[in-house]
Design an enzyme around this catalytic site. Sequence first.
Site, PDB file in Angstrom:
ATOM      1  CG  HIS A 457      -2.197   0.774   1.014  1.00  0.00           C
ATOM      2  ND1 HIS A 457      -2.249   1.921   0.243  1.00  0.00           N
ATOM      3  CD2 HIS A 457      -3.453   0.574   1.464  1.00  0.00           C
ATOM      4  CE1 HIS A 457      -3.486   2.387   0.251  1.00  0.00           C
ATOM      5  NE2 HIS A 457      -4.233   1.588   0.972  1.00  0.00           N
ATOM      6  CE1 TYR A 573      -8.786   7.157   7.497  1.00  0.00           C
ATOM      7  CE2 TYR A 573      -9.683   6.056   5.570  1.00  0.00           C
ATOM      8  CZ  TYR A 573      -8.672   6.774   6.175  1.00  0.00           C
ATOM      9  OH  TYR A 573      -7.551   7.113   5.474  1.00  0.00           O
ATOM     10  CB  THR A 586      -6.320   9.021   0.842  1.00  0.00           C
ATOM     11  OG1 THR A 586      -5.310   8.900   1.844  1.00  0.00           O
ATOM     12  CG2 THR A 586      -6.188   7.926  -0.175  1.00  0.00           C
TER      13      THR A 586
END
Length: 721
Positions: A457, A573, A586
């Site tokens: 990620h 979230y 993000t």
Amino acid sequence: MQSIFAGFRNVSFVYSGDLSSFFLWCLFILSLVQNNVITGVYPASPSSWLFVVIAILATMYTRSDPSMGLIAKIQEHLPVSDSLSIQCRTVVSAVLFSTLLWFSLIFTMRLCLKQLLSYHGWMFEQHGKVSNTTKIWAAMVRIFSGRQPLLYSYQGSLPNLPVPTVKDTVKRYLESARPLMSDSEYERMTTLAKEFESSLGNRLQWYLKLKAMWASNYVSDWWEEYVYLRGRGPLMVNSNYYGMDFLYVTPTPIQAARAGNTLHACLLYRRKLNREEIKPVILNVPLCAAQCERIFNTTRIPGEETDSLIHWQDSEYVAVFHRGRYFRLWLYHAGRMLSPREIEQQIQRIMDDPSPPVPGEAKLAALTAGDRIPWAQARKEFFSSGVNKRSLDCIEKAAFFVALDDDEQGMRGDDPAGNLDRYAKSLLHGKCYDRWFDKSFTVVVYKNGKNGLNAEHSWADAPIMAHVWEYVMTTDSFQLGYTEEGHCKGDVASSLPPPTRLTWDIPAECQERIERSLAVAQALADDVDFHVLPIQEFGKGAIKKCKISPDAFIQIGLQLAYYRNRGTFSLTYEASMTRLFREGRTETVRSCTSESCAFIRALEGGEEVCRRLFRTAAEKHQHLYKMAMTGGGIDRHLFCLYLVSKYLGEESPFLKEVLSETWNLSTSQTPLQQVELFDFVNHPEYTTCGGGFGPVRNIHANSQIHFFLLCAFHLFSFVCS
Ligand SMILES: *[C@@H]1O[C@H](CO)[C@@H](O)[C@H](O)[C@H]1NC(C)=O
Ligand SMILES: *[C@@H]1O[C@H](CO)[C@@H](O)[C@H](O)[C@H]1NC(C)=O
Ligand SMILES: *[C@@H]1O[C@H](CO)[C@@H](O)[C@H](O)[C@H]1NC(C)=O
């Protein structure tokens, strides 16, 4: 041909391949230079330079001076004046002047485009009610955008992520916290927040603004380092995410063939990427493409304090894992890419190789699945010299990693739902030792031809990998295709050398470390309940028909499910992206709002007015999402302020409390990006189930997700009837 160039070779030219590949290589270098020029002068085109030069020369021919004396000035200072005639000198100076003019025009256009792209008013307008400002803006953007952009053409014109004021962020924070706190808690938090806003906050903000002035993005480098690379827990489940194959079809049941097409399609994507032929994603305005740079040839290296990301300019093979053994598979032969059929053959050779793994080899990858510090230590002690270093190097420098699984997976058999869950779980963590979790991504191909991927990620967010995967899936099925027997198409060169096995010498002590990492990873994997729910009864089209944003619908559905399941609300979230800005990644949308809570309480209380409350809640959610996308979020700003406070050695009770809040619900959505690649009219069964990630927090809810399905149905019949 060979003989003509024989002499050429004798002058010991460094290049040692055959002739055709030498030409290809030259073309490749040329195309690279060309792309850099095209991207460098965007939004102008290189040929417009000629246009400017001719225009200037033409005006000079009419005996007028377009430069107001500048050309004459340049002429005086030309260093080569003696050897040139007067006329020649005039032309040279005119060309120089034109070039300067051309560059300043480009610079001005970019500046204008950047200013234009900083406008986000269009996003907040309703469908069908576009304001005049937006119309004029859209026309201007079209003028300044240039034609036929390459992938990175817009990078220089993207606006910088703005730093919100502390006052705004605090206000937004308090608003988001309100539904989750009792009156007294809220009052205490308000006091803390006001105190922060009037004292320490200003100082921290000053430093942050200073950073925003020189950094291309005030969040992203810190985000990558502190959220990803400094994380010391396992990447597996906690950080890596997965992507799935088509849901209802498997294009071929032959494992090696599926691998052949999949790998070949990955290479096609990489080639397009290197030539910048991937079209930049445009969402009315271009999105930042910086995250595309590290898709391939990239790995994460463990360190004792922090990991690092390494990217190689060159990587012509993949590392393949099969039945506990590792292989190096070259993807190019004689300067050309292997055909799908050739890759299939090479994969088959790996599968036919009967040699057993050496001690410690089979579970080696568990090191990448466990905690980071033990892995960093083991890497230093056992993999920094000799055969182990060479073999590890080979994995880390590969274009990407390939895992050939012995299991069959997919939505199939007597228990399709349960099998779908197992398939997703297998992509997320496998057996904890059969994916290389450090590699930018691992392609998994199962025994029955199903495929999927697991991605690290830190180097990018899911939409980047989803873009690759959409291309790979559709190219595999619709472009490359298979023969009737299910094999790949294409010819096989008879001289392909077989893939080579990587050699290891893993001492007992290292094997113990591997076992320990495996135990940590196994416990983590066993603790994950995973459910994937394909909803066939209705989709986003039906929700849109009711004039509701599908995203808002799902978010409110999740809130309802959580409330029914636990009798309370939780901080939620939802990831959104900030790629409207340069190097944006993000931002968090806090999708549990006062409005959503009001709706759910009303719904559960059986009140009549709640349809209106639902719309209000959905609109609020959309508004928050748009705010997050346009730089008006809460969490990244507070995160950066917190880091500044750490650097300065200051304690802020407010920041400390906010940053330690737990997100019991963590959600995300990745819509299909390249709809044009799919054919939902003729091949509706070629649909995907997307991907997902592991739970961010351990909460033992009883089948919350199945529960969600019921709630979503309830909500749908309620809202759309
Ligand atoms: C937008 O422009 C049109 C004419 O082009 C005009 O009729 C209309 O009133 C304008 N709308 C606003 C809100 O100014
Ligand atoms: C990755 O390696 C390939 C093959 O050597 C090379 O052509 C390509 O430029 C590299 N990709 C990137 C993004 O550096
Ligand atoms: C998260 O869930 C736990 C129970 O598992 C609960 O104690 C806690 O209050 C919840 N947190 C929030 C912010 O709702």
